[in-house]
Design a protein around this motif. Structure first.
Motif, PDB file in Angstrom:
ATOM      1  N   CYS A 210       0.830  -1.214   0.000  1.00 39.95           N
ATOM      2  CA  CYS A 210       0.000   0.000   0.000  1.00 39.95           C
ATOM      3  C   CYS A 210       0.866   1.266   0.000  1.00 39.95           C
ATOM      4  O   CYS A 210       0.572   2.233  -0.722  1.00 39.95           O
ATOM      5  CB  CYS A 210      -0.939   0.000   1.202  1.00 39.95           C
ATOM      6  SG  CYS A 210      -2.203  -1.277   1.128  1.00 39.95           S
ATOM      7  N   ALA A 211       1.936   1.255   0.810  1.00 38.26           N
ATOM      8  CA  ALA A 211       2.809   2.438   0.880  1.00 38.26           C
ATOM      9  C   ALA A 211       3.507   2.665  -0.459  1.00 38.26           C
ATOM     10  O   ALA A 211       3.702   3.813  -0.889  1.00 38.26           O
ATOM     11  CB  ALA A 211       3.841   2.260   1.997  1.00 38.26           C
ATOM     12  N   SER A 212       3.872   1.578  -1.131  1.00 36.20           N
ATOM     13  CA  SER A 212       4.576   1.708  -2.410  1.00 36.20           C
ATOM     14  C   SER A 212       3.647   2.237  -3.499  1.00 36.20           C
ATOM     15  O   SER A 212       4.067   3.048  -4.334  1.00 36.20           O
ATOM     16  CB  SER A 212       5.159   0.358  -2.834  1.00 36.20           C
ATOM     17  OG  SER A 212       6.073  -0.090  -1.872  1.00 36.20           O
ATOM     18  N   VAL A 213       2.395   1.798  -3.502  1.00 39.39           N
ATOM     19  CA  VAL A 213       1.429   2.339  -4.471  1.00 39.39           C
ATOM     20  C   VAL A 213       1.219   3.833  -4.209  1.00 39.39           C
ATOM     21  O   VAL A 213       1.163   4.642  -5.139  1.00 39.39           O
ATOM     22  CB  VAL A 213       0.088   1.572  -4.390  1.00 39.39           C
ATOM     23  CG1 VAL A 213      -1.021   2.331  -5.118  1.00 39.39           C
ATOM     24  CG2 VAL A 213       0.239   0.192  -4.998  1.00 39.39           C
ATOM     25  N   THR A 214       1.138   4.180  -2.929  1.00 37.39           N
ATOM     26  CA  THR A 214       0.987   5.600  -2.578  1.00 37.39           C
ATOM     27  C   THR A 214       2.180   6.405  -3.087  1.00 37.39           C
ATOM     28  O   THR A 214       2.016   7.481  -3.684  1.00 37.39           O
ATOM     29  CB  THR A 214       0.863   5.745  -1.043  1.00 37.39           C
ATOM     30  OG1 THR A 214      -0.191   4.893  -0.587  1.00 37.39           O
ATOM     31  CG2 THR A 214       0.569   7.180  -0.645  1.00 37.39           C
ATOM     32  N   ALA A 215       3.392   5.869  -2.866  1.00 35.43           N
ATOM     33  CA  ALA A 215       4.602   6.562  -3.317  1.00 35.43           C
ATOM     34  C   ALA A 215       4.660   6.633  -4.841  1.00 35.43           C
ATOM     35  O   ALA A 215       5.084   7.651  -5.408  1.00 35.43           O
ATOM     36  CB  ALA A 215       5.834   5.844  -2.776  1.00 35.43           C
ATOM     37  N   ALA A 216       4.233   5.569  -5.507  1.00 42.15           N
ATOM     38  CA  ALA A 216       4.230   5.570  -6.974  1.00 42.15           C
ATOM     39  C   ALA A 216       3.259   6.630  -7.503  1.00 42.15           C
ATOM     40  O   ALA A 216       3.581   7.368  -8.439  1.00 42.15           O
ATOM     41  CB  ALA A 216       3.844   4.187  -7.502  1.00 42.15           C
ATOM     42  N   GLY A 217       2.082   6.708  -6.878  1.00 41.14           N
ATOM     43  CA  GLY A 217       1.101   7.708  -7.297  1.00 41.14           C
ATOM     44  C   GLY A 217       1.627   9.117  -7.089  1.00 41.14           C
ATOM     45  O   GLY A 217       1.525   9.976  -7.974  1.00 41.14           O
ATOM     46  N   TYR A 218       2.237   9.332  -5.916  1.00 39.20           N
ATOM     47  CA  TYR A 218       2.814  10.656  -5.639  1.00 39.20           C
ATOM     48  C   TYR A 218       3.900  10.985  -6.671  1.00 39.20           C
ATOM     49  O   TYR A 218       3.954  12.095  -7.205  1.00 39.20           O
ATOM     50  CB  TYR A 218       3.391  10.694  -4.215  1.00 39.20           C
ATOM     51  CG  TYR A 218       4.127  11.977  -3.948  1.00 39.20           C
ATOM     52  CD1 TYR A 218       3.444  13.120  -3.555  1.00 39.20           C
ATOM     53  CD2 TYR A 218       5.505  12.065  -4.146  1.00 39.20           C
ATOM     54  CE1 TYR A 218       4.107  14.320  -3.359  1.00 39.20           C
ATOM     55  CE2 TYR A 218       6.187  13.253  -3.955  1.00 39.20           C
ATOM     56  CZ  TYR A 218       5.487  14.376  -3.558  1.00 39.20           C
ATOM     57  OH  TYR A 218       6.143  15.562  -3.376  1.00 39.20           O
ATOM     58  N   SER A 219       4.764  10.009  -6.941  1.00 46.04           N
ATOM     59  CA  SER A 219       5.870  10.238  -7.881  1.00 46.04           C
ATOM     60  C   SER A 219       5.355  10.510  -9.283  1.00 46.04           C
ATOM     61  O   SER A 219       5.914  11.329 -10.009  1.00 46.04           O
ATOM     62  CB  SER A 219       6.799   9.019  -7.912  1.00 46.04           C
ATOM     63  OG  SER A 219       7.301   8.763  -6.627  1.00 46.04           O
ATOM     64  N   GLN A 220       4.279   9.802  -9.657  1.00 48.00           N
ATOM     65  CA  GLN A 220       3.691  10.023 -10.984  1.00 48.00           C
ATOM     66  C   GLN A 220       3.161  11.457 -11.091  1.00 48.00           C
ATOM     67  O   GLN A 220       3.374  12.124 -12.096  1.00 48.00           O
ATOM     68  CB  GLN A 220       2.551   9.030 -11.207  1.00 48.00           C
ATOM     69  CG  GLN A 220       1.923   9.096 -12.581  1.00 48.00           C
ATOM     70  CD  GLN A 220       2.768   8.437 -13.655  1.00 48.00           C
ATOM     71  OE1 GLN A 220       2.892   7.232 -13.685  1.00 48.00           O
ATOM     72  NE2 GLN A 220       3.373   9.233 -14.519  1.00 48.00           N
ATOM     73  N   ILE A 221       2.508  11.915 -10.042  1.00 48.94           N
ATOM     74  CA  ILE A 221       1.981  13.286 -10.054  1.00 48.94           C
ATOM     75  C   ILE A 221       3.132  14.292 -10.048  1.00 48.94           C
ATOM     76  O   ILE A 221       3.140  15.256 -10.817  1.00 48.94           O
ATOM     77  CB  ILE A 221       1.055  13.519  -8.842  1.00 48.94           C
ATOM     78  CG1 ILE A 221      -0.191  12.634  -8.948  1.00 48.94           C
ATOM     79  CG2 ILE A 221       0.644  14.981  -8.736  1.00 48.94           C
ATOM     80  CD1 ILE A 221      -0.961  12.497  -7.649  1.00 48.94           C
ATOM     81  N   ALA A 222       4.135  14.019  -9.199  1.00 52.52           N
ATOM     82  CA  ALA A 222       5.269  14.945  -9.075  1.00 52.52           C
ATOM     83  C   ALA A 222       6.024  15.067 -10.398  1.00 52.52           C
ATOM     84  O   ALA A 222       6.497  16.150 -10.754  1.00 52.52           O
ATOM     85  CB  ALA A 222       6.209  14.482  -7.971  1.00 52.52           C
ATOM     86  N   SER A 223       6.128  13.968 -11.129  1.00 53.06           N
ATOM     87  CA  SER A 223       6.905  14.002 -12.374  1.00 53.06           C
ATOM     88  C   SER A 223       6.217  14.846 -13.439  1.00 53.06           C
ATOM     89  O   SER A 223       6.846  15.247 -14.411  1.00 53.06           O
ATOM     90  CB  SER A 223       7.111  12.583 -12.914  1.00 53.06           C
ATOM     91  OG  SER A 223       5.925  12.092 -13.499  1.00 53.06           O
ATOM     92  N   SER A 224       4.915  15.108 -13.261  1.00 53.22           N
ATOM     93  CA  SER A 224       4.192  15.870 -14.274  1.00 53.22           C
ATOM     94  C   SER A 224       4.109  17.349 -13.934  1.00 53.22           C
ATOM     95  O   SER A 224       3.548  18.126 -14.693  1.00 53.22           O
ATOM     96  CB  SER A 224       2.772  15.319 -14.416  1.00 53.22           C
ATOM     97  OG  SER A 224       2.033  15.591 -13.246  1.00 53.22           O
TER      98      SER A 224
END
Lengths: 83, 259
Positions: free
Chosen positions: B238-252
């Motif tokens: 769950c924490a990794s999906v959260t981090a992936a989502g955050y990173s995806q948003i941050a990269s844009s």
């Protein structure tokens, strides 16, 4: 010669931010060949619109349409191309 | 927040939440233990759903490739959040929960299929030798078979109601496929290493590894720490999906190149 190097270097620098140092040159080589039939180092300023269009589907897939447009603007700006 | 800071935050959150579960929640008397456990699990599922939903929204939901993958991941985590609530709070509505599991697992396969094929869909190829690519796939297939085949066999042979069997088989099949799809995710990370996108796919691969740990804990760990191992894997996922989502948003975000 300086201008030709600059075009490929600007593309490589911007792509490497997202794709990393290994895949960015491969992507640049692939799409430079596809768009212009040239090696990246041979791409000139006049080829930039074609190269950006060729890269657009890849960038749309990886970065999304909004950010692809921002990236294209950054590349054009760094190359001194008026939008 | 830089990507390294996100990684450290994930590590701290996983250790802290696993410790809270093991040393506080598990030591409570009932009904405190039950309530604490439900709250912790719903929190983890909920925050992963939120991150996936925000990433999907940032990428225009179904209109874009990455948006479609995040939409499916959002559907998965949203459905299993609801299913978790039903299972814990209204167990008599079991059939509805099982239907959600089946739908969630279909979404999971779709999401990780899209994430795993992102490089190919972009017109690029995995970086590395043919041996490396084959080796990574073979290891993923071996791990998936070792972890999931026993569950598939027991789902087929054990006596259980039809919807329960369908749900169990759907879960096991989805686990098998998503565990194998960790191979293209890892090869994508390897291809993008040094680039911002490697963080996103790295966190997504880590989420699958979290579910692998959750699955493996039951078979590999001694009885007293099975529950801790399962919770560690679950929280990591769950924490990794959260981090992936955050990173995806941050990269844009504008100026993300300097993150």
């Amino acid at each position: 010669m300086l201008e030709r190097e600059r075009v490929s270097e600007v593309f490589a620098r911007h792509l490497a931010v997202y794709l990393g140092q290994r895949t960015a040159p491969i992507a640049l080589k692939t799409f430079a060949k596809q768009a212009t039939g040239l090696a990246p180092e041979q791409v000139q300023l006049a080829d930039v619109p074609k190269l950006l269009e060729a890269m657009r589907p890849m960038l749309n897939t990886l970065l999304g349409k909004d950010h692809t447009e921002e990236l294209a603007q950054l590349i054009r700006r760094d190359l001194g191309i008026q939008v | 927040m830089t990507y390294r800071t996100v990684s450290v935050s994930v590590a701290v959150a996983v250790v802290a939440l696993t410790a809270i579960d093991a040393f506080i929640v598990y030591k409570l008397q009932e009904p405190g233990r039950f309530i604490g456990h439900v709250v912790l699990r719903l929190f983890c599922f909920g925050i992963a759903s939120l991150a996936a939903g925000l990433a999907a929204q940032r990428y225009h939901w179904w209109d874009e490739y990455v948006g479609r993958a995040w939409t499916l991941l959002f559907i998965l985590y949203a459905l299993i959040t609801v299913r978790e609530a039903i299972n814990r709070l209204a167990p008599e509505a079991g059939a509805a929960g099982e239907a959600l599991v089946i739908a969630g697992n279909v979404a999971a396969v779709g999401a990780f299929w899209l994430f795993g094929r992102v490089l190919h869909s972009a017109g690029l190829e995995f970086y590395g030798s043919r041996m490396l690519k084959i080796g990574v796939f073979l290891v993923a297939v071996a791990i998936a078979c070792a972890l999931v085949l026993p569950t598939i066999i027991s789902s087929l042979t054990d006596a259980m109601p039809g919807i329960r069997r369908a749900s169990s088989l759907a879960s096991a099949a989805a686990d098998m496929i998503t565990f194998i799809l960790v191979a293209p995710l890892l090869l994508t990370v390897w291809s993008f290493r040094g680039g911002q996108l490697s963080w996103i796919y790295g966190f997504l691969a880590l989420s699958t590894i979290g579910w692998m740990i959750n699955q493996a804990a039951n078979d590999l760990l001694p009885a007293p720490i099975i529950r801790d191992g399962q919770m560690f894997g679950f929280i990591l996922a769950c924490a990794s999906v959260t981090a992936a989502g955050y990173s995806q948003i941050a990269s844009s975000r504008r100026g993300a190149a300097h993150a």
